[in-house]
Design an enzyme around this catalytic site. Structure first.
Site, PDB file in Angstrom:
ATOM      1  N   ASP A 105       0.761  -1.237   0.018  1.00  0.00           N
ATOM      2  CA  ASP A 105       0.038  -0.153   0.099  1.00  0.00           C
ATOM      3  C   ASP A 105       0.513   1.193   0.073  1.00  0.00           C
ATOM      4  OD1 ASP A 105      -3.008   0.973   0.525  1.00  0.00           O
ATOM      5  OD2 ASP A 105      -1.783   2.006   1.995  1.00  0.00           O
ATOM      6  N   ARG A 106       0.786   2.106   0.923  1.00  0.00           N
ATOM      7  CA  ARG A 106       1.489   3.398   0.911  1.00  0.00           C
ATOM      8  C   ARG A 106       3.145   2.929   1.068  1.00  0.00           C
ATOM      9  NH1 ARG A 106      -1.185   7.363  -1.540  1.00  0.00           N
ATOM     10  NH2 ARG A 106       0.131   8.654  -0.817  1.00  0.00           N
ATOM     11  N   HIS A 150     -11.142   8.844  -1.552  1.00  0.00           N
ATOM     12  CA  HIS A 150     -10.284   9.132  -0.359  1.00  0.00           C
ATOM     13  C   HIS A 150      -8.993   9.831  -0.702  1.00  0.00           C
ATOM     14  CE1 HIS A 150      -8.644   5.194  -0.884  1.00  0.00           C
ATOM     15  NE2 HIS A 150      -7.545   5.524  -0.595  1.00  0.00           N
ATOM     16  N   TRP A 151      -8.143   9.571  -2.019  1.00  0.00           N
ATOM     17  CA  TRP A 151      -6.979  10.032  -2.095  1.00  0.00           C
ATOM     18  C   TRP A 151      -7.213  11.814  -2.264  1.00  0.00           C
ATOM     19  CZ3 TRP A 151      -3.356   8.069  -6.531  1.00  0.00           C
ATOM     20  CH2 TRP A 151      -2.739   6.741  -5.938  1.00  0.00           C
ATOM     21  N   TYR A 204      -0.514  11.479   2.000  1.00  0.00           N
ATOM     22  CA  TYR A 204      -1.410  11.374   0.837  1.00  0.00           C
ATOM     23  C   TYR A 204      -1.240  12.668  -0.227  1.00  0.00           C
ATOM     24  CZ  TYR A 204      -3.806   7.075   1.834  1.00  0.00           C
ATOM     25  OH  TYR A 204      -3.897   5.822   2.032  1.00  0.00           O
ATOM     26  N   HIS A 266      -7.563  -6.578   1.183  1.00  0.00           N
ATOM     27  CA  HIS A 266      -6.579  -5.679   0.894  1.00  0.00           C
ATOM     28  C   HIS A 266      -5.354  -5.908   2.093  1.00  0.00           C
ATOM     29  CE1 HIS A 266      -4.305  -2.018  -0.185  1.00  0.00           C
ATOM     30  NE2 HIS A 266      -4.497  -1.740   1.228  1.00  0.00           N
TER      31      HIS A 266
END
Length: 298
Positions: A105-106, A150-151, A204, A266
């Site tokens: 993910d991030r 959400h980004w 983000y 996820h």
């Protein structure tokens, strides 16, 4: 969690990075995603130690128990480039000059930046549930905007903090039975901390600004990943549904890439740890003899 692991804090004057580490043998750096902490690896990291690896699990800058600098309007203090530099300092402080790298993910964006900026340090890289940020942004569709809204919400100044911190337990939802009680408790404490929430938002905000610019510069310069690369994605998430086979996109970023899906939601380190551990160790042990699809680009 993390029996026989040690903990440390690595500081450089701008960031304070909390890290768990244990084991002996070839080094592996595991980078978590949003909104998790290093505890997300609590089922995978000990299994890797049992298989003969030295495993390092940090909290990314601003997440969990790690802290970064004051926030700025250009978000540079939370760019993937500076977070990648944090991770290099952590590994060097622990005596690892060369290591395998895993990002989810991030954390995968930090891993991508590490392998582009510090190629000599990374022997192999695994990128989980991700495409480069610029690839997402170049493929915006109504479906992407609806599912990944959400980004763009997180990028707004001020408003996301007020919304999330008003009721963080409703915003960030998790199941202690799935996550593991200690992992859940650590994660819940982090998400209730307004300072952590703000730092996660800065991650983000940097993604849509300075990180995107860095990726564009990489593409313009023709930079690619040169070490063996494994792409993994969750079959019960939406990456494949949105883009088809993610390898089709990663082929232009890496000279030696392979990958496959894992039957999981996820957070595969929590939901499918045995399958993930096997995928990692098979790749680390036999990076050029996998049954996965392999594309070598000259």
């Amino acid at each position: 969690m993390f029996d026989n692991f040690q903990t440390a804090v690595v500081e450089d004057g701008t960031a304070s990075i909390f890290v768990r580490y244990g084991g002996t043998g070839p080094a592996v750096l595991l980078l978590h995603g949003h909104p998790r902490t290093s505890a997300t690896w609590h089922r995978v990291a000990p299994a890797l130690v049992e298989r003969g690896y030295s495993v390092v699990c940090p909290d990314l800058r601003g997440y969990g128990r790690s802290r970064g600098p004051a926030f700025t309007t250009d978000h540079t203090g939370y760019s993937k480039r500076v977070v990648a530099a944090d991770m290099m300092r952590v590994m060097r402080a622990l005596g690892h000059d060369r290591f395998a790298l895993v990002g989810h993910d991030r954390g995968s964006y930090v891993a991508l930046r590490m392998v582009l900026d510090h190629q000599d340090a990374v022997s192999q890289v695994v990128l989980m549930d991700c495409l480069p940020i610029s690839e997402h942004l170049s493929r915006i569709t109504p479906e992407f905007a609806t599912r990944w809204w959400h980004w763009f919400f997180f990028a707004q100044p001020g408003t996301p903090e007020r919304v999330i911190n008003a009721d963080p337990d409703s915003w960030y939802q998790g199941d202690p039975d799935v996550m593991g009680r200690d992992n859940y408790d650590e994660w819940r404490a982090a998400t209730r901390n307004p300072e952590v929430v703000r730092a996660m938002l800065e991650d983000y905000r940097a993604g849509l600004t300075i990180d995107r610019q860095h990726e564009a510069a990489d593409r313009a310069a023709g930079r690619r990943i040169h070490c063996p690369t494994l792409i993994l994605w969750s079959l019960r998430d939406d990456l494949e549904e949105l883009y088809g086979n993610p390898l089709d996109i990663w082929r232009s970023w890496a000279v030696d890439v392979r990958g496959h899906g894992i039957d999981s939601g996820h957070h595969m380190a929590e939901e499918a740890p045995a399958e993930l551990t096997t995928a990692l160790t098979d790749f680390f042990a036999r990076p050029r003899t996998s049954d996965d699809e392999t594309i070598a680009v000259p």
